[in-house]
Design a protein around this motif. Structure first.
Motif, mmCIF file in Angstrom:
data_model
loop_
_atom_site.group_PDB
_atom_site.id
_atom_site.type_symbol
_atom_site.label_atom_id
_atom_site.label_comp_id
_atom_site.label_asym_id
_atom_site.label_seq_id
_atom_site.Cartn_x
_atom_site.Cartn_y
_atom_site.Cartn_z
ATOM 1 N N THR A 147 -3.615 9.634 -3.683
ATOM 2 C CA THR A 147 -2.696 10.120 -4.102
ATOM 3 C C THR A 147 -2.154 9.693 -5.388
ATOM 4 O O THR A 147 -1.413 9.205 -5.699
ATOM 5 C CB THR A 147 -1.192 10.907 -4.476
ATOM 6 O OG1 THR A 147 -0.577 10.575 -3.411
ATOM 7 C CG2 THR A 147 -1.454 12.250 -3.646
ATOM 8 N N SER A 148 -2.677 8.315 -4.992
ATOM 9 C CA SER A 148 -3.141 6.727 -5.327
ATOM 10 C C SER A 148 -1.114 6.247 -5.079
ATOM 11 O O SER A 148 -0.658 5.555 -6.258
ATOM 12 C CB SER A 148 -2.916 6.607 -6.723
ATOM 13 O OG SER A 148 -4.096 6.988 -7.644
ATOM 14 N N GLY A 149 -0.201 6.397 -4.401
ATOM 15 C CA GLY A 149 0.129 6.187 -3.855
ATOM 16 C C GLY A 149 1.990 7.355 -4.902
ATOM 17 O O GLY A 149 3.167 6.285 -3.959
ATOM 18 N N LYS A 150 1.433 7.664 -4.948
ATOM 19 C CA LYS A 150 2.676 8.627 -5.920
ATOM 20 C C LYS A 150 3.076 9.965 -5.213
ATOM 21 O O LYS A 150 4.462 10.039 -5.751
ATOM 22 C CB LYS A 150 1.687 9.229 -7.395
ATOM 23 C CG LYS A 150 1.142 7.997 -8.064
ATOM 24 C CD LYS A 150 1.277 8.213 -9.480
ATOM 25 C CE LYS A 150 -0.648 9.041 -9.336
ATOM 26 N NZ LYS A 150 -0.878 9.400 -10.680
ATOM 27 N N ALA A 183 3.111 3.088 0.758
ATOM 28 C CA ALA A 183 3.048 3.901 0.170
ATOM 29 C C ALA A 183 2.954 3.423 -1.842
ATOM 30 O O ALA A 183 2.189 3.497 -2.534
ATOM 31 C CB ALA A 183 3.476 4.947 -0.918
ATOM 32 N N ARG A 184 4.144 2.007 -1.993
ATOM 33 C CA ARG A 184 4.086 1.346 -2.803
ATOM 34 C C ARG A 184 2.768 0.308 -3.448
ATOM 35 O O ARG A 184 2.657 0.308 -4.486
ATOM 36 C CB ARG A 184 5.527 1.003 -2.651
ATOM 37 C CG ARG A 184 6.548 1.486 -2.860
ATOM 38 C CD ARG A 184 8.191 0.241 -1.991
ATOM 39 N NE ARG A 184 8.233 -0.797 -2.995
ATOM 40 C CZ ARG A 184 9.179 -1.962 -3.042
ATOM 41 N NH1 ARG A 184 9.561 -1.614 -1.634
ATOM 42 N NH2 ARG A 184 9.196 -2.488 -3.394
ATOM 43 N N ARG A 187 0.690 1.989 -4.822
ATOM 44 C CA ARG A 187 0.623 2.733 -5.884
ATOM 45 C C ARG A 187 0.115 1.524 -6.839
ATOM 46 O O ARG A 187 0.130 1.175 -7.961
ATOM 47 C CB ARG A 187 2.536 3.440 -6.482
ATOM 48 C CG ARG A 187 2.616 3.738 -7.638
ATOM 49 C CD ARG A 187 3.291 3.771 -7.575
ATOM 50 N NE ARG A 187 4.471 3.465 -6.855
ATOM 51 C CZ ARG A 187 6.122 3.713 -7.393
ATOM 52 N NH1 ARG A 187 6.026 5.126 -8.720
ATOM 53 N NH2 ARG A 187 7.044 3.034 -7.294
ATOM 54 N N SER A 190 -3.073 0.677 -7.567
ATOM 55 C CA SER A 190 -3.755 1.808 -8.331
ATOM 56 C C SER A 190 -2.878 0.882 -10.267
ATOM 57 O O SER A 190 -3.930 1.513 -11.021
ATOM 58 C CB SER A 190 -3.401 3.178 -8.385
ATOM 59 O OG SER A 190 -3.621 3.420 -7.140
ATOM 60 N N LEU A 191 -1.989 0.764 -10.430
ATOM 61 C CA LEU A 191 -1.604 0.475 -11.643
ATOM 62 C C LEU A 191 -2.306 -0.568 -12.260
ATOM 63 O O LEU A 191 -2.736 -1.134 -12.875
ATOM 64 C CB LEU A 191 -0.120 0.282 -11.377
ATOM 65 C CG LEU A 191 0.763 -0.888 -12.506
ATOM 66 C CD1 LEU A 191 0.356 0.254 -14.133
ATOM 67 C CD2 LEU A 191 2.136 -0.815 -12.072
ATOM 68 N N PHE A 210 3.026 6.787 -13.412
ATOM 69 C CA PHE A 210 2.859 6.081 -11.936
ATOM 70 C C PHE A 210 4.293 7.042 -11.487
ATOM 71 O O PHE A 210 4.906 6.375 -10.735
ATOM 72 C CB PHE A 210 2.374 4.610 -12.373
ATOM 73 C CG PHE A 210 1.411 4.762 -12.188
ATOM 74 C CD1 PHE A 210 0.073 4.562 -11.504
ATOM 75 C CD2 PHE A 210 0.312 3.867 -13.650
ATOM 76 C CE1 PHE A 210 -0.907 4.362 -10.933
ATOM 77 C CE2 PHE A 210 -0.881 3.505 -13.971
ATOM 78 C CZ PHE A 210 -1.692 3.861 -12.860
ATOM 79 N N ASP A 211 4.955 7.287 -12.210
ATOM 80 C CA ASP A 211 5.784 7.881 -11.498
ATOM 81 C C ASP A 211 7.234 6.751 -10.970
ATOM 82 O O ASP A 211 7.948 6.960 -9.968
ATOM 83 C CB ASP A 211 5.697 8.949 -10.403
ATOM 84 C CG ASP A 211 4.984 9.768 -10.573
ATOM 85 O OD1 ASP A 211 4.973 10.426 -11.312
ATOM 86 O OD2 ASP A 211 4.347 10.925 -9.007
ATOM 87 N N GLU A 221 9.089 -3.682 -9.732
ATOM 88 C CA GLU A 221 7.911 -3.259 -8.624
ATOM 89 C C GLU A 221 7.204 -4.902 -8.923
ATOM 90 O O GLU A 221 6.156 -5.500 -7.911
ATOM 91 C CB GLU A 221 7.534 -2.560 -9.070
ATOM 92 C CG GLU A 221 7.866 -0.928 -8.087
ATOM 93 C CD GLU A 221 7.954 -1.218 -6.810
ATOM 94 O OE1 GLU A 221 7.648 -0.498 -6.475
ATOM 95 O OE2 GLU A 221 8.978 -2.188 -6.105
#
Length: 241
Positions: A147-150, A183-184, A187, A190-191, A210-211, A221
């Motif tokens: 889920t790309s860390g989302k 997870a961060r 994400r 992915s960003l 990216f929520d 971040e």
């Protein structure tokens, strides 16, 4: 990668992965972190990165690197990541004296595909049988990564409190970080890949996609993982991997 002189200067974002780097010509590869430089002529292995750091080189250098998911080191060497520093250490301390022989085999092969085949064969020879008790950890890692860390950790843990506590304990004992921080990292990786692929950046779209809670959350971040604002990061994006 083959580089001449001081052409290597790459910032490495904490991405929840670990590295094995073969130094094929024995010139010094450097690592810059927390204001200090560490140089090594040896092939190295690096544990889970928790901070941004840089690869640097002052000489011609030829390296071949392997980037592994966080459980890869344990699968290959039966060593929990909690026992490995996030600073590079000599690969032979983990693998043994066969490293030099492996380096020579890789270096002697003329093409990149042949070099990679040597590394692949070596990695496959190292696989050990996974113990069933680690299935929970591996499953959660792939749920987060897919889920790309989302995905929230509660959702990744199927909203089961006992499952959640087991995952928390398993992450800290085997990897050395919380599943939330992992997870961060996923994400943000992915960003980073998204920013590399788009021609025009819409920050509001990035926040939604990216929520992130809002623009301020996004900026925090970037500061956490790169020590730069989003705009500063974009201007220097080619120096990050």
């Amino acid at each position: 990668m083959s580089m001449e002189g001081n052409s290597l200067n790459k910032n490495v974002i904490p991405d929840g992965k670990t590295d094995i780097i073969f130094n094929l010509n024995s010139n010094k590869l450097g690592f810059f972190k927390d204001g200090k430089e560490i140089y090594s002529k040896d092939s190295v292995i690096q544990g889970l990165r928790k901070k941004n750091f840089r690869y640097i080189a002052n000489e011609d250098i030829e390296i071949l690197g392997i980037r592994l998911m966080p459980f890869g080191i344990y699968t290959l060497f039966n060593i929990p990541l909690t026992e490995l520093s996030d600073e590079p250490i000599e690969l032979n301390l983990v693998v043994g004296k066969k490293v030099k022989e492996l380096e020579e085999k890789i270096f002697d092969k003329p093409g990149i595909d042949a070099k990679i085949k040597i590394v692949q064969d070596w990695l496959f020879s190292l696989f050990i049988k996974k113990e069933e008790r680690h299935g929970l950890l591996i499953d959660t890692i792939y749920r987060i990564y897919s889920t790309s860390g989302k995905s929230s950790i509660n959702l990744a843990c199927k909203e089961n409190y006992n499952y959640y506590k087991k995952v928390q304990r398993s992450f800290r004992e085997s990897i050395g970080i919380s599943p939330k921080l992992y997870a961060r990292m996923v994400r943000f990786e992915s960003l980073h890949n998204e920013l590399l692929s788009v021609k025009k950046i819409d920050w509001f779209d990035i926040v939604t996609k990216f929520d992130f809670y809002d623009q301020s959350h996004l900026t925090k971040e970037f500061q956490f993982f790169t020590n730069h604002t989003p705009q500063e990061f974009v201007h220097r994006i080619e120096s990050f991997v």
